[in-house]
Scaffold this motif. Structure first.
Motif, PDB file in Angstrom:
ATOM      1  N   ALA A  17       0.813  -1.225   0.000  1.00 32.43           N
ATOM      2  CA  ALA A  17       0.000   0.000   0.000  1.00 32.43           C
ATOM      3  C   ALA A  17       0.841   1.268   0.000  1.00 32.43           C
ATOM      4  CB  ALA A  17      -0.956  -0.001   1.187  1.00 32.43           C
ATOM      5  N   SER A  18       2.017   1.226   0.600  1.00 34.31           N
ATOM      6  CA  SER A  18       2.837   2.443   0.656  1.00 34.31           C
ATOM      7  C   SER A  18       3.228   2.920  -0.744  1.00 34.31           C
ATOM      8  CB  SER A  18       4.081   2.223   1.514  1.00 34.31           C
ATOM      9  OG  SER A  18       4.896   1.209   0.961  1.00 34.31           O
ATOM     10  N   CYS A  19       3.261   2.023  -1.707  1.00 36.63           N
ATOM     11  CA  CYS A  19       3.593   2.399  -3.084  1.00 36.63           C
ATOM     12  C   CYS A  19       2.374   2.342  -4.012  1.00 36.63           C
ATOM     13  CB  CYS A  19       4.685   1.487  -3.641  1.00 36.63           C
ATOM     14  SG  CYS A  19       6.265   1.649  -2.797  1.00 36.63           S
ATOM     15  N   HIS A  20       1.597   1.277  -3.899  1.00 35.13           N
ATOM     16  CA  HIS A  20       0.463   1.077  -4.805  1.00 35.13           C
ATOM     17  C   HIS A  20      -0.819   1.745  -4.310  1.00 35.13           C
ATOM     18  CE1 HIS A  20       2.262  -1.622  -7.750  1.00 35.13           C
ATOM     19  NE2 HIS A  20       2.920  -2.180  -6.743  1.00 35.13           N
ATOM     20  N   GLY A  21      -0.785   2.358  -3.127  1.00 36.40           N
ATOM     21  CA  GLY A  21      -1.938   3.062  -2.588  1.00 36.40           C
ATOM     22  C   GLY A  21      -2.821   2.177  -1.722  1.00 36.40           C
ATOM     23  N   ASN A  22      -3.499   2.808  -0.767  1.00 41.69           N
ATOM     24  CA  ASN A  22      -4.348   2.073   0.174  1.00 41.69           C
ATOM     25  C   ASN A  22      -5.493   1.340  -0.502  1.00 41.69           C
ATOM     26  OD1 ASN A  22      -2.832   2.857   2.385  1.00 41.69           O
ATOM     27  ND2 ASN A  22      -4.028   4.716   2.695  1.00 41.69           N
ATOM     28  N   ASN A  23      -5.889   1.797  -1.667  1.00 43.75           N
ATOM     29  CA  ASN A  23      -6.978   1.169  -2.408  1.00 43.75           C
ATOM     30  C   ASN A  23      -6.464   0.514  -3.677  1.00 43.75           C
ATOM     31  OD1 ASN A  23      -9.559   0.830  -1.541  1.00 43.75           O
ATOM     32  ND2 ASN A  23     -10.279   2.837  -2.203  1.00 43.75           N
ATOM     33  N   ALA A  24      -5.168   0.279  -3.748  1.00 44.50           N
ATOM     34  CA  ALA A  24      -4.507  -0.315  -4.919  1.00 44.50           C
ATOM     35  C   ALA A  24      -4.664   0.566  -6.151  1.00 44.50           C
ATOM     36  CB  ALA A  24      -5.030  -1.734  -5.177  1.00 44.50           C
ATOM     37  N   GLN A  25      -4.792   1.878  -5.933  1.00 42.68           N
ATOM     38  CA  GLN A  25      -5.033   2.821  -7.030  1.00 42.68           C
ATOM     39  C   GLN A  25      -3.768   3.240  -7.772  1.00 42.68           C
ATOM     40  OE1 GLN A  25      -5.154   3.667  -3.785  1.00 42.68           O
ATOM     41  NE2 GLN A  25      -4.160   5.645  -3.531  1.00 42.68           N
ATOM     42  N   GLY A  26      -2.596   2.900  -7.265  1.00 47.98           N
ATOM     43  CA  GLY A  26      -1.352   3.246  -7.945  1.00 47.98           C
ATOM     44  C   GLY A  26      -0.970   4.693  -7.783  1.00 47.98           C
ATOM     45  N   SER A  27       0.114   5.064  -8.435  1.00 46.69           N
ATOM     46  CA  SER A  27       0.628   6.431  -8.384  1.00 46.69           C
ATOM     47  C   SER A  27      -0.044   7.304  -9.426  1.00 46.69           C
ATOM     48  CB  SER A  27       2.132   6.442  -8.676  1.00 46.69           C
ATOM     49  OG  SER A  27       2.825   5.779  -7.677  1.00 46.69           O
ATOM     50  N   PHE A  28      -0.056   8.583  -9.141  1.00 51.92           N
ATOM     51  CA  PHE A  28      -0.508   9.552 -10.121  1.00 51.92           C
ATOM     52  C   PHE A  28       0.467   9.518 -11.299  1.00 51.92           C
ATOM     53  CE2 PHE A  28      -0.654  13.928 -11.786  1.00 51.92           C
ATOM     54  CZ  PHE A  28      -2.011  14.004 -12.064  1.00 51.92           C
ATOM     55  N   ASN A  29      -0.025   9.605 -12.506  1.00 55.05           N
ATOM     56  CA  ASN A  29       0.813   9.552 -13.720  1.00 55.05           C
ATOM     57  C   ASN A  29       1.674   8.295 -13.780  1.00 55.05           C
ATOM     58  OD1 ASN A  29      -0.120  11.886 -14.918  1.00 55.05           O
ATOM     59  ND2 ASN A  29       1.426  13.177 -13.946  1.00 55.05           N
ATOM     60  N   TRP A  30       1.093   7.161 -13.448  1.00 56.11           N
ATOM     61  CA  TRP A  30       1.843   5.902 -13.401  1.00 56.11           C
ATOM     62  C   TRP A  30       2.347   5.461 -14.767  1.00 56.11           C
ATOM     63  CZ3 TRP A  30      -0.151   1.708 -16.043  1.00 56.11           C
ATOM     64  CH2 TRP A  30      -1.493   1.800 -16.426  1.00 56.11           C
ATOM     65  N   ARG A  31       1.808   6.001 -15.833  1.00 58.91           N
ATOM     66  CA  ARG A  31       2.252   5.630 -17.182  1.00 58.91           C
ATOM     67  C   ARG A  31       3.454   6.442 -17.661  1.00 58.91           C
ATOM     68  NH1 ARG A  31      -3.793   5.445 -19.201  1.00 58.91           N
ATOM     69  NH2 ARG A  31      -4.160   3.216 -19.006  1.00 58.91           N
ATOM     70  N   LYS A  32       3.771   7.495 -16.939  1.00 62.14           N
ATOM     71  CA  LYS A  32       4.859   8.389 -17.339  1.00 62.14           C
ATOM     72  C   LYS A  32       6.150   7.998 -16.626  1.00 62.14           C
ATOM     73  CE  LYS A  32       6.090  13.213 -17.693  1.00 62.14           C
ATOM     74  NZ  LYS A  32       5.776  14.581 -17.310  1.00 62.14           N
ATOM     75  N   LYS A  33       7.199   7.771 -17.413  1.00 63.06           N
ATOM     76  CA  LYS A  33       8.484   7.394 -16.833  1.00 63.06           C
ATOM     77  C   LYS A  33       9.004   8.500 -15.905  1.00 63.06           C
ATOM     78  CE  LYS A  33      10.365   4.229 -20.250  1.00 63.06           C
ATOM     79  NZ  LYS A  33      11.499   3.934 -21.123  1.00 63.06           N
ATOM     80  N   LEU A  34       9.679   8.061 -14.871  1.00 63.50           N
ATOM     81  CA  LEU A  34      10.344   8.986 -13.958  1.00 63.50           C
ATOM     82  C   LEU A  34      11.668   9.426 -14.577  1.00 63.50           C
ATOM     83  CD1 LEU A  34       9.709   6.942 -10.694  1.00 63.50           C
ATOM     84  CD2 LEU A  34       8.464   8.967 -11.469  1.00 63.50           C
ATOM     85  N   LYS A  35      12.338  10.372 -13.958  1.00 63.69           N
ATOM     86  CA  LYS A  35      13.605  10.874 -14.485  1.00 63.69           C
ATOM     87  C   LYS A  35      14.661   9.777 -14.624  1.00 63.69           C
ATOM     88  CE  LYS A  35      12.946  15.590 -12.999  1.00 63.69           C
ATOM     89  NZ  LYS A  35      13.425  16.730 -12.253  1.00 63.69           N
ATOM     90  N   ASP A  36      14.590   8.774 -13.775  1.00 61.11           N
ATOM     91  CA  ASP A  36      15.577   7.683 -13.848  1.00 61.11           C
ATOM     92  C   ASP A  36      15.208   6.625 -14.895  1.00 61.11           C
ATOM     93  OD1 ASP A  36      13.516   6.229 -12.671  1.00 61.11           O
ATOM     94  OD2 ASP A  36      14.617   5.793 -10.833  1.00 61.11           O
ATOM     95  N   GLY A  37      14.088   6.829 -15.589  1.00 68.61           N
ATOM     96  CA  GLY A  37      13.673   5.897 -16.635  1.00 68.61           C
ATOM     97  C   GLY A  37      12.758   4.781 -16.167  1.00 68.61           C
ATOM     98  N   SER A  38      12.524   4.685 -14.873  1.00 72.39           N
ATOM     99  CA  SER A  38      11.623   3.653 -14.351  1.00 72.39           C
ATOM    100  C   SER A  38      10.187   4.189 -14.325  1.00 72.39           C
ATOM    101  CB  SER A  38      12.051   3.235 -12.941  1.00 72.39           C
ATOM    102  OG  SER A  38      11.862   4.296 -12.030  1.00 72.39           O
ATOM    103  N   TYR A  39       9.261   3.283 -14.123  1.00 71.98           N
ATOM    104  CA  TYR A  39       7.855   3.668 -14.034  1.00 71.98           C
ATOM    105  C   TYR A  39       7.407   3.682 -12.582  1.00 71.98           C
ATOM    106  CZ  TYR A  39       7.285   3.137 -19.056  1.00 71.98           C
ATOM    107  OH  TYR A  39       7.386   3.288 -20.415  1.00 71.98           O
ATOM    108  N   PRO A  40       6.496   4.588 -12.237  1.00 71.41           N
ATOM    109  CA  PRO A  40       5.923   4.576 -10.888  1.00 71.41           C
ATOM    110  C   PRO A  40       5.015   3.356 -10.702  1.00 71.41           C
ATOM    111  CG  PRO A  40       5.432   6.644 -12.038  1.00 71.41           C
ATOM    112  CD  PRO A  40       6.022   5.706 -13.031  1.00 71.41           C
ATOM    113  N   PRO A  41       4.658   3.060  -9.463  1.00 77.90           N
ATOM    114  CA  PRO A  41       3.790   1.912  -9.209  1.00 77.90           C
ATOM    115  C   PRO A  41       2.430   2.063  -9.912  1.00 77.90           C
ATOM    116  CG  PRO A  41       4.785   2.673  -7.175  1.00 77.90           C
ATOM    117  CD  PRO A  41       5.096   3.696  -8.220  1.00 77.90           C
ATOM    118  N   PRO A  42       2.035   1.057 -10.684  1.00 74.64           N
ATOM    119  CA  PRO A  42       0.749   1.126 -11.383  1.00 74.64           C
ATOM    120  C   PRO A  42      -0.409   0.761 -10.454  1.00 74.64           C
ATOM    121  CG  PRO A  42       1.797  -0.948 -11.866  1.00 74.64           C
ATOM    122  CD  PRO A  42       2.770  -0.161 -11.030  1.00 74.64           C
ATOM    123  N   PRO A  43      -1.613   1.115 -10.857  1.00 72.74           N
ATOM    124  CA  PRO A  43      -2.773   0.651 -10.085  1.00 72.74           C
ATOM    125  C   PRO A  43      -2.940  -0.859 -10.251  1.00 72.74           C
ATOM    126  CG  PRO A  43      -3.475   1.998 -11.969  1.00 72.74           C
ATOM    127  CD  PRO A  43      -1.992   1.959 -11.976  1.00 72.74           C
TER     128      PRO A  43
END
Length: 139
Positions: free
Chosen positions: A46-72
């Motif tokens: 939940a700390s990454c994927h959200g308390n409701n498994a909703q994922g990160s905001f803009n989960w489809r957009k790569k981060l500066k390091d080239g990785s993706y944020p946690p998806p829903p």
């Protein structure tokens, strides 16, 4: 008809394997697995994927390091595209093989806890999403 046969097969596997709980709405998992999965998810995911498994905001957009944020994982992301074995593999090996940063949980979570976690987030999927996953997964 094929869906009913497959659901019956899942129930038979659960009975044969000693699982006394009934599956939820003909899905592969039981209510007990969902409840255990919620605990495991809350403690580990939940700390990454959200308390409701909703994922990160803009989960489809790569981060500066080239990785993706946690998806829903609640059915609004792409987890339903992945077969059960791939979901288990991702939990075990982490997200690096797919361009993410999720840590590996293979040494931390038992196979039963991993399955329960999948049961928990799949319990959030509406019938249409679950059925599409079920068809793709070949269970």
């Amino acid at each position: 008809m094929c869906r009913k046969k497959a659901a019956l097969g899942v129930v038979l596997v659960a009975v044969i394997s000693g699982c006394s709980d009934q599956t939820v709405d003909g899905r592969w998992y039981t209510q007990a697995q969902i409840e255990r999965g919620k605990t495991v998810f809350d403690e580990n995911c939940a700390s990454c994927h959200g308390n409701n498994a909703q994922g990160s905001f803009n989960w489809r957009k790569k981060l500066k390091d080239g990785s993706y944020p946690p998806p829903p994982l609640n059915g609004t992301g792409h987890a339903w595209h992945h077969p059960f074995d791939m979901l288990m593999s991702t939990i075990n090996q982490g997200g690096a093989p797919m361009g993410g940063q999720m840590p590996a949980f293979g040494d931390k979570l038992s196979k039963d806890d991993q399955k329960a976690t999948i049961a928990y987030f799949q319990s959030k999927w509406d019938t249409r999403i679950y059925d599409a996953w079920f068809e793709r997964s070949g269970l």
